[in-house]
Design an enzyme around this catalytic site. Sequence first.
Site, mmCIF file in Angstrom:
data_model
loop_
_atom_site.group_PDB
_atom_site.id
_atom_site.type_symbol
_atom_site.label_atom_id
_atom_site.label_comp_id
_atom_site.label_asym_id
_atom_site.label_seq_id
_atom_site.Cartn_x
_atom_site.Cartn_y
_atom_site.Cartn_z
ATOM 1 N N LYS A 197 40.704 30.621 34.875
ATOM 2 C CA LYS A 197 40.426 31.979 34.382
ATOM 3 C C LYS A 197 41.217 32.209 33.105
ATOM 4 O O LYS A 197 42.410 31.884 33.044
ATOM 5 C CB LYS A 197 40.828 32.991 35.462
ATOM 6 C CG LYS A 197 40.465 34.432 35.142
ATOM 7 C CD LYS A 197 40.872 35.359 36.285
ATOM 8 C CE LYS A 197 40.418 36.792 36.042
ATOM 9 N NZ LYS A 197 40.799 37.685 37.167
ATOM 10 N N SER A 199 37.028 40.510 38.892
ATOM 11 C CA SER A 199 37.018 40.091 37.505
ATOM 12 C C SER A 199 36.983 38.574 37.317
ATOM 13 O O SER A 199 36.675 38.112 36.223
ATOM 14 C CB SER A 199 38.259 40.641 36.806
ATOM 15 O OG SER A 199 39.440 40.092 37.370
ATOM 16 N N SER A 239 39.622 40.790 42.860
ATOM 17 C CA SER A 239 39.048 40.026 41.750
ATOM 18 C C SER A 239 38.820 38.542 42.016
ATOM 19 O O SER A 239 38.173 37.869 41.217
ATOM 20 C CB SER A 239 39.909 40.181 40.495
ATOM 21 O OG SER A 239 39.638 41.415 39.880
#
Lengths: 496, 93
Positions: A103, A178, A202
């Site tokens: 990420k 996210s 997330s």
Amino acid sequence: MVWPAQTGDPRTLKFIFNHETIIPLMIDLKNLTIKKAHEHLVKGDFSALELANAYKAEAVKRNPEINAYLEIFSDIDEQAKAADDRIKAGKADMLTGIPFAIKDIILIKGRIASGASKILENYRATYDATVIKKLKDAGVVFLGRTNMDEFAMGGSNENSAFGPVKNPHDTSRVPGGSSGGSAAAVAMDATLAALGTDTGGSIREPASFCGVVGLKPTYGAVSRFGVMAMTSSLDQVGPLAKTVEDAEIIFNTIKGRDPMDSTSFEMNETRPEKKVIGVPFDILKEGIDKDVLENFNASLEVYKKQGYTIKDIDLPMMKYSLAVYYVIVPAEVSSNTARYDGVKYGLHVDGKDLPDDYLSTRAQGFGPEVRRRIMLGTYVLSQGYYDAYYSKALKVKKLITADFNKAFQEVDAIMMPVSPTPAFKIGEKTADPISMYLADIFTVPANLAGIPAISVPSGTVNRDGKALPVGLQIIAPAFAEQVLFDLGKKFEQSRL
Amino acid sequence: MISVEEIRKLASLARIKLTKDEEEKLSKDMGNILAYIEQIQEVSATVEESEKPLLRNVMRDDAEPHQAGIHTEALLAEAPKREENYVKVKKIL
């Protein structure tokens, strides 16, 4: 000729044409796990280079449509060759040569780390995050950095400054957020594993929407050094993977006390098994999709068949979770984003004087959701409001934690759905921030209580003729990740 | 609702420049969000200040510094403006 792409054993797939051309190896990515890949690598069935390139080929093929990767690295071959050398030398760890997607909120030295924000679009990390250092020591191959909501603020991936990620199961829908890029990348076999971060769901929500496993560890279990801070009192780094065992392997590699993160903690909580699972049925009475509820009840049946008792538990303060969350998060966001000022690194937009440099840089650099949270945080922290909002929210957070601790005296784990709905349509919730926030109703409580939770694929529900994945959420006491792994594996085995 | 006046004041405190449209949208959005989070005021229970928390800030000795200058170039390479070994900003006073 027919490619034998779907056969089980990759060893059967290495063959030579009669005119001596070596056929590119077809690795069965769909059924690969970390452990299987490790065994094949050690046996020499395929090399880390071949494995990395098989995933890279998928990433290159699918990414224009899905937008899961912000960058696919150009040095994959070098990394993979180094892993192959290590394997040949007989020094392979379980993760040596395993492809990872990261990420884009986690720093890898020398590479861009943007947080999916314009304000860090060209920022190059000057050091490795501790989790990255641990993965490097294990010899993984980094394939690229994944798309996300800007600075991890969002639950749909629509807040990325570089375009939304699409759900590989239905490209008209969100992958969740996210960590949506990480979840989508695993789901579409564009990596074997990924790291994400989870502040209010997330990791778990996108794992659920994309049909992969996602673990949010106990607060403090994994170091956040080198991870861009969103809400420091809630953020955790965790794995997204194909199976519970894969998530466990990754967790055991990245966890542990780190002198560079004073909140990190080494602990292993073992508890005698009660064979009781708690479910807060009261909270599931309304606001949850009928098919998702049915899927959840079917999941509970799996455990009943294995001799578990399902106990109705009370978490009376849980209903305040989102209100508490949307005080604490903006407050800490407004503090944590103060560092992005166009002076030390990142975007700089010239204004008429120094204060105007700040204003202009932050106006152009931050997207709408980031600005909304900074404004809200500035409000709740301002003089006269601090006690009514932030201080009160911290008190209610303690009450929510106490609810969970009380429940864990009688149960091994608590189960609930990950999200009240399957993946929603892109654009469906963007006009109304509150409707977007409500999607986190089942994931936020574990963050507030600081306890670990995992999302395990529990089947699909049908929408518009498409099968959309749904996840089962299992929540355990602090530092009792092992309970999640044990229960998660039992669930997976029942579904084979 | 939060007045546009208030939004402007907050924006200046938060060092963010907003357009007129954004001011109006934020005044509506923030009003709705604040109305939603207002429900925490219902909770009247008092919280006992518990003993030492499990996770707490840990200080370290300010000792064994790294060799001066070894990170300077890497860090300054990220600065938007520099002059020799300094980050350059506009006049402050």
